[in-house]
Design a protein around this motif. Structure first.
Motif, short mmCIF file in Angstrom:
data_model
loop_
_atom_site.label_atom_id
_atom_site.label_comp_id
_atom_site.label_asym_id
_atom_site.label_seq_id
_atom_site.Cartn_x
_atom_site.Cartn_y
_atom_site.Cartn_z
N ILE A 89 31.98 41.88 35.86
CA ILE A 89 32.32 40.81 36.74
C ILE A 89 33.79 40.49 36.81
N LYS A 90 34.49 40.74 35.42
CA LYS A 90 35.90 40.55 35.29
C LYS A 90 36.70 41.55 36.22
N GLN A 91 36.26 42.45 36.71
CA GLN A 91 36.73 43.45 37.69
C GLN A 91 37.11 42.71 38.99
N ILE A 92 36.47 41.76 39.34
CA ILE A 92 36.60 41.05 40.69
C ILE A 92 37.88 40.24 40.52
N PRO A 93 38.79 40.49 41.44
CA PRO A 93 40.19 39.49 41.06
C PRO A 93 39.96 38.07 41.16
N GLN A 94 39.17 37.49 41.83
CA GLN A 94 38.95 36.08 41.73
C GLN A 94 38.50 35.60 40.45
N VAL A 95 37.92 36.40 39.49
CA VAL A 95 37.57 36.06 38.24
C VAL A 95 39.07 36.14 37.22
N PHE A 96 39.24 34.92 36.83
CA PHE A 96 40.19 34.91 35.60
C PHE A 96 39.82 34.80 34.19
N ASP A 97 40.59 35.49 33.37
CA ASP A 97 39.94 35.40 31.86
C ASP A 97 40.49 34.42 31.35
N LEU A 98 40.22 33.14 31.23
CA LEU A 98 40.58 31.84 30.86
C LEU A 98 39.64 30.84 30.26
N ASN A 121 35.06 32.59 34.97
CA ASN A 121 35.93 31.43 35.78
C ASN A 121 36.61 31.86 37.05
N LEU A 122 35.98 31.44 38.04
CA LEU A 122 36.22 31.85 39.29
C LEU A 122 37.60 31.08 39.63
N ARG A 123 38.81 31.95 40.13
CA ARG A 123 40.02 31.36 40.50
C ARG A 123 40.77 30.54 39.70
N GLY A 124 40.06 30.51 38.38
CA GLY A 124 40.97 30.00 37.19
C GLY A 124 40.70 28.32 37.51
N ILE A 125 39.75 27.82 38.13
CA ILE A 125 39.79 26.51 38.37
C ILE A 125 39.33 25.66 37.17
N GLY A 126 38.31 26.65 36.25
CA GLY A 126 37.83 25.79 35.06
C GLY A 126 36.70 26.48 34.26
N PRO A 127 36.75 26.62 33.15
CA PRO A 127 36.00 27.62 32.52
C PRO A 127 34.40 27.21 32.71
N PHE A 783 47.75 29.58 33.13
CA PHE A 783 47.16 29.13 34.05
C PHE A 783 46.83 30.04 35.42
N PRO A 784 46.23 29.76 36.44
CA PRO A 784 46.11 30.87 37.34
C PRO A 784 47.27 31.34 37.89
N LEU A 785 46.95 32.86 38.06
CA LEU A 785 48.48 33.39 38.54
C LEU A 785 48.39 33.47 40.08
N LYS A 786 49.60 33.61 40.61
CA LYS A 786 49.60 33.54 42.15
C LYS A 786 49.01 34.72 42.83
N PHE A 787 48.78 35.85 42.47
CA PHE A 787 48.44 37.05 42.95
C PHE A 787 47.55 38.01 41.89
N LYS A 788 46.55 38.34 42.36
CA LYS A 788 45.85 39.34 41.68
C LYS A 788 45.03 40.47 42.71
N GLY A 876 50.33 36.38 21.72
CA GLY A 876 51.65 36.56 20.81
C GLY A 876 52.11 37.95 20.84
N GLY A 877 53.26 38.05 21.51
CA GLY A 877 53.99 39.23 22.09
C GLY A 877 53.54 39.67 23.24
N TYR A 878 52.25 39.27 23.61
CA TYR A 878 51.76 39.66 24.91
C TYR A 878 50.67 38.40 25.50
N ASP A 879 50.20 38.32 26.84
CA ASP A 879 49.41 37.43 27.17
C ASP A 879 48.05 38.11 27.44
N ALA A 880 46.99 37.42 26.40
CA ALA A 880 45.78 38.16 26.46
C ALA A 880 44.83 37.72 27.72
N THR A 881 45.19 36.53 28.25
CA THR A 881 44.49 36.37 29.78
C THR A 881 44.89 37.21 30.98
N ALA A 882 46.03 37.84 30.75
CA ALA A 882 46.40 38.59 31.86
C ALA A 882 46.72 40.02 31.80
#
Length: 898
Positions: A89-98, A121-127, A783-788, A876-882
């Motif tokens: 499911i995380k391969q769908i761009p509308q899903v954010f790892d937040l 988390n669809l579109r990063g709106i909330g977990p 927070f949700p990114l502009k483009f995925k 830390g040194g990278y962003d695990a959500t992105a």
């Protein structure tokens, strides 16, 4: 307690008995439904077949009006190479790892993810703003979120995603949308798969099998899967470090090292590598400090093992009655290595090993220290066990009317255990002791007795969560009368939920018993949905080939948080063949979770916070209950168009979600100081004397401290964060979703396919409180990114299939530092190839066997550098959500059917 593998075996045995009974009634066995070749995620545009209810509508035989359904079919599941359903499911761009993610817990909802599960988390709106269903009905969760990986990929027919508000259809949680995990009912035979993948310092493997049988009046299917994913430790990735000056970032090293650093009268003294005694005190040089990584040896994500199984069963009893059932069982266990404990110690002169720097006349000083040479690194381990069974009956009434009843019973059991932690009272007593046999030695000589160390390291942190779910559903579905465009259809029903949650907690010395708190919630709901086809092929006129209206309403009554009514309206208008315009409007809500209201634990957590102005700050965060939480509310609307020209399909949707009363907590938000000004007047963040007084007040109330307080007591605390859940925020999210599919068959070179999907946020404004100004959080860290976006090129030339995939995450701003940092975009490339041996449908041992190979992140691209201190909650040194820290992953697979 029954062993989890025994439970799976019992389920398989029961299924085998059902299978045998069904086989006795067999008359004819039609061939298995032919599955379409993989075309990537697709969007349903035309009405469903008469016997199928598509996600997003309760009306049988109709796709949702005004909304689209993103569908991942069985071939997509196979081609994805995902070892678990959440990875798929995380391969769908509308899903954010937040939020609720195994590798990043620093966002809203992350603090509740103590068992390192995953959710959507669809579109990063909330977990918790995305509702996850299993075959159209609710499933037991862990009182916070539902992990889709309880359903094995082998037992998954397809995934349907409606990225639109759907509370009028499904009730609470469907603010951002709905994800429906649809189990297999079409399998007739046996499938087996094995997969192994490896990367630098990481490996994963999967084995699974599915057994299915179809007969003229029904079917049965059972699938089982075992998945292992190793941990990935931060010490195995060079960018996960505190000293980031070489990358143009900050120096986040701390003085809590081994050997440590004495701070006396504001002057630092580095303890030499061989340690120090009073006899060698002259070796302490004023103005020096030992500096080291804050978190040594912490896992970026934990080791995980999954055992999962699911089943489906259908049997017609005569011409009018059909019985059916689906169920699942899952047992996941994890083990995570934290960093070594460290603390800023308050060392009084009474300490038996006290060393006085030259010229210092005080009675005590602080000493930054890491216990890595004194105490072993204690892992955090635990498990998540879930099972549910949902039998039902469907009865054909008069005309095309049907009645349906479903009963669901499920149980969930989460465990998160840490058996070793710092006992602040014992540590302070050992630091003050003048007896060498009971004193703690922080001077690098290793003179602390084993008994003293055991007393210091005797704190347990146990947090079991038990859930019981009982669901009742009664539905009616059928046509009311015929209108010009077709039959006006009605779906109506009742749903009941009984939820029991038991929150356990043990914080204290080893042997502390677990205290359990019992909570219950009852939900009664009624809904109705009306589909009105005004125009169709029966009565089309120029400019109106098809026009459908849909209206739905739902009433939900909660025993603990009140009641709510939510409508939704949708329209589809097709002026010409191949073109459809659509729109929808509705309201949605989300009832606060029981664990959010009452808190899983009531503790003070000592944590290290990112400081935009300089070095990280040690602070204290409060967790606990908030009995005044209210439901979240949202208004959602969308407009879009679907275009189909031959083999080209294009789907575009503009969406708007206005979300109020949002429940948020900041327990795990270690970058909260980057937004400190927005919390003015809320009491969420306290500094200086106010922070110290608040921590002392809470300690006096008996609230336990997890971790070592700065200097050993509350008076040294300079930062306090109220991490409890509060109805603080509101947000407005707008954007555009786009899906494009195109296939080009050729006579000699096979079939080529191009698949593109992406989401572009045009607005994401957040207010910390209802009265606070709206701040654009789009394209800022965590927070949700502009483009995925995700695009793939496929080539099918029997018996070979190849696919090239690019996943793009746009660049953004890191506003956790001053001045802001621009983070680069991230576009890993994946390549896979599959070879089907023998003939499809043949009888040879090798027929229907597919060998596969895949390389993810072909060019081994590191995550973009992010100027961020390593933390206990990820990044830390990278962003695990992105971005993924795994790097190039090479895998091979074998799949067979017979």
């Amino acid at each position: 307690m029954i062993n989890h593998k025994a439970r799976i075996a019992s389920g398989v045995a029961l299924t085998a008995l059902l299978w045998a009974g069904a086989a006795t009634a067999q008359q004819t066995t039609p061939a298995e439904t032919t599955e379409a070749p993989d075309a990537g995620p697709t969007v349903n545009q035309e009405p469903a077949t008469a016997d199928i209810i598509v996600t997003g509508s309760r009306v049988r035989g109709a796709a949702p009006v005004g909304s689209t359904v993103i569908s991942l079919g069985r071939e997509d599941v196979v081609a994805s190479g995902a070892v678990t359903t959440d990875r798929l499911i995380k391969q769908i761009p509308q899903v954010f790892d937040l939020g609720v993610s195994e590798n990043s817990r620093g966002q809203s909802g992350g603090n509740g993810n103590i068992s390192y599960g995953n959710s959507v988390n669809l579109r990063g709106i909330g977990p918790y703003a995305t509702l996850i269903l299993v075959d159209g009905h609710r499933a037991v969760n862990n009182s916070r979120a539902f992990d889709p990986s309880v359903i094995p990929t082998m037992g998954l027919e397809r995934v349907e995603v409606v990225a639109d508000g759907a509370s009028a259809i499904y009730g609470s949680d469907a603010v951002a949308g709905v994800v429906n995990l649809i189990p297999r009912r079409s399998l007739d035979g046996i499938e087996a798969t094995a997969r192994y993948g490896f990367a630098d310092d990481f490996n994963e493997w999967q084995v699974g099998a599915a057994f299915g049988h179809k007969w003229s009046q029904g079917q049965i299917m059972v699938a089982m899967e075992h998945v292992y994913r190793s941990n990935l430790n931060g010490s195995d990735r060079s960018y996960f470090r505190s000293d980031q000056r070489g990358s143009g970032g900050g120096d986040y090293r701390v003085t809590r090292c081994n050997p440590g650093t004495i701070t006396a009268n504001g002057i630092n003294y580095a303890i030499p590598a061989g340690g120090v005694t009073q006899a060698t005190a002259a070796s302490l040089v004023p103005g020096t400090a030992n500096r080291c990584d804050d978190i040594v040896g912490q896992d970026l994500f934990p080791e995980q093992q999954y055992d999962s199984a699911n089943m489906t069963f259908t049997q017609e009893l005569g011409d009018r009655v059909t019985v059916f059932a689906d169920g699942f069982y899952s047992y996941r266990k994890f083990l995570r290595l934290p960093g070594f404990p460290s603390a800023s110690l308050n060392v009084p002169q009474t300490n038996a090993f006290f060393v006085r720097p030259a010229g210092f006349t005080g009675s005590s000083y602080t000493l930054g220290y890491n216990f890595q040479n004194d105490l072993f690194r204690a892992p955090n381990r635990g498990s998540a066990e879930n099972y549910q069974i949902s039998p039902g009956v469907r009865v054909k009434l008069f005309g095309d009317w049907q009645a349906e009843g479903v009963y669901s019973y499920g149980r969930g059991d989460d465990q998160s255990d840490s058996f070793y932690g710092i006992n602040n009272a014992a540590l302070n007593a050992a630091l003050a002791s003048n007896n060498p046999a009971t004193a703690f030695d922080p001077y690098g000589q290793g003179r602390t007795s084993a008994a003293t160390l055991a007393a210091i390291y005797d704190q347990v942190f146990l947090a079991p969560t038990l859930n019981r779910f009982t669901g009742y559903e009664a539905r009616l579905n059928g046509s009311l009368f015929h209108l010009g465009g077709g039959d006006v259809k009605l779906a109506a029903g009742y749903e009941g939920q009984e939820i029991q949650t038991i929150l356990g907690s043990a914080r204290g010395a080893r042997g502390t018993s677990i205290a359990y708190r019992h909570f219950e919630r009852r939900v009664d709901s009624a809904y109705a949905e009306l589909l009105v086809p005004l125009f169709s092929a029966e009565n089309s006129i120029p400019g109106i080939r098809r026009l459908d209206l849909d209206a739905a309403v739902r009433y939900d009554k909660y025993s603990d948080v009140g009641s709510t009514t939510n409508p939704k309206f949708g329209v589809n208008w097709s002026p010409v063949r191949g073109l459809t315009f659509r729109g929808s409007y509705g309201t949605s809500f989300r009832a606060p979770l029981i664990s959010q209201i009452y808190g899983n634990s009531n503790n003070l957590f000592v944590q290290t916070y990112q400081n935009p102005a300089g070095a990280p700050i040690t602070g204290v965060a409060l967790s606990g209950a908030n009995l005044g939480l209210r439901p979240e509310e949202a208004q959602t609307w969308s407009v879009g168009a679907d275009l189909e020209l031959g083999r080209l399909r294009v789907n575009a949707t503009y969406f708007n979600v206005e979300y109020t009363n949002q429940v948020d907590s900041y327990l795990s938000d270690l970058a909260i100081l980057s937004r400190e000004a927005q919390f003015a007047g809320t009491g969420i963040i306290l500094r200086g004397a106010a922070a110290a007084a608040r921590v002392a007040e809470l300690q006096a109330q008996g609230i336990n401290v997890v971790g070592a307080l700065p200097g050993g007591n509350a008076s040294n605390v300079s930062l306090f964060v109220d991490g409890r859940n509060n109805n603080l925020g509101r947000s407005n999210t707008e954007g555009i979703d786009l899906v494009v599919n195109y296939t080009e068959p050729t006579a000699a070179l096979g079939t080529f396919g191009i698949n593109l999907s992406g989401t572009f946020l045009t607005r994401y404004e957040v207010s910390i409180t209802e009265a606070a100004p709206a701040v654009d959080r789009r394209n800022t860290i965590f927070f949700p990114l502009k483009f995925k976006a995700r695009g793939s090129l496929t080539w099918d030339l029997d018996p070979f299939r190849a696919q090239l995939t690019a996943t793009h995450v746009g660049g953004y701003r890191n506003n956790a530092v001053t001045p802001f940092e621009s983070v680069k975009s991230y576009t890993p490339i994946d390549f896979s190839i599959a070879w089907t041996i023998g003939n499809q449908g043949g009888n040879s041992v090798l027929d229907n066997t597919t060998l596969g190979a895949e390389v993810r992140n072909v060019f081994d691209i590191d995550p973009p550098y992010v100027n961020l201190a390593p933390s206990g909650n990820g990044s830390g040194g990278y962003d695990a959500t992105a971005a993924s820290p795994i790097g190039r992953l090479i895998s091979v697979s074998l799949r067979t059917k017979f």
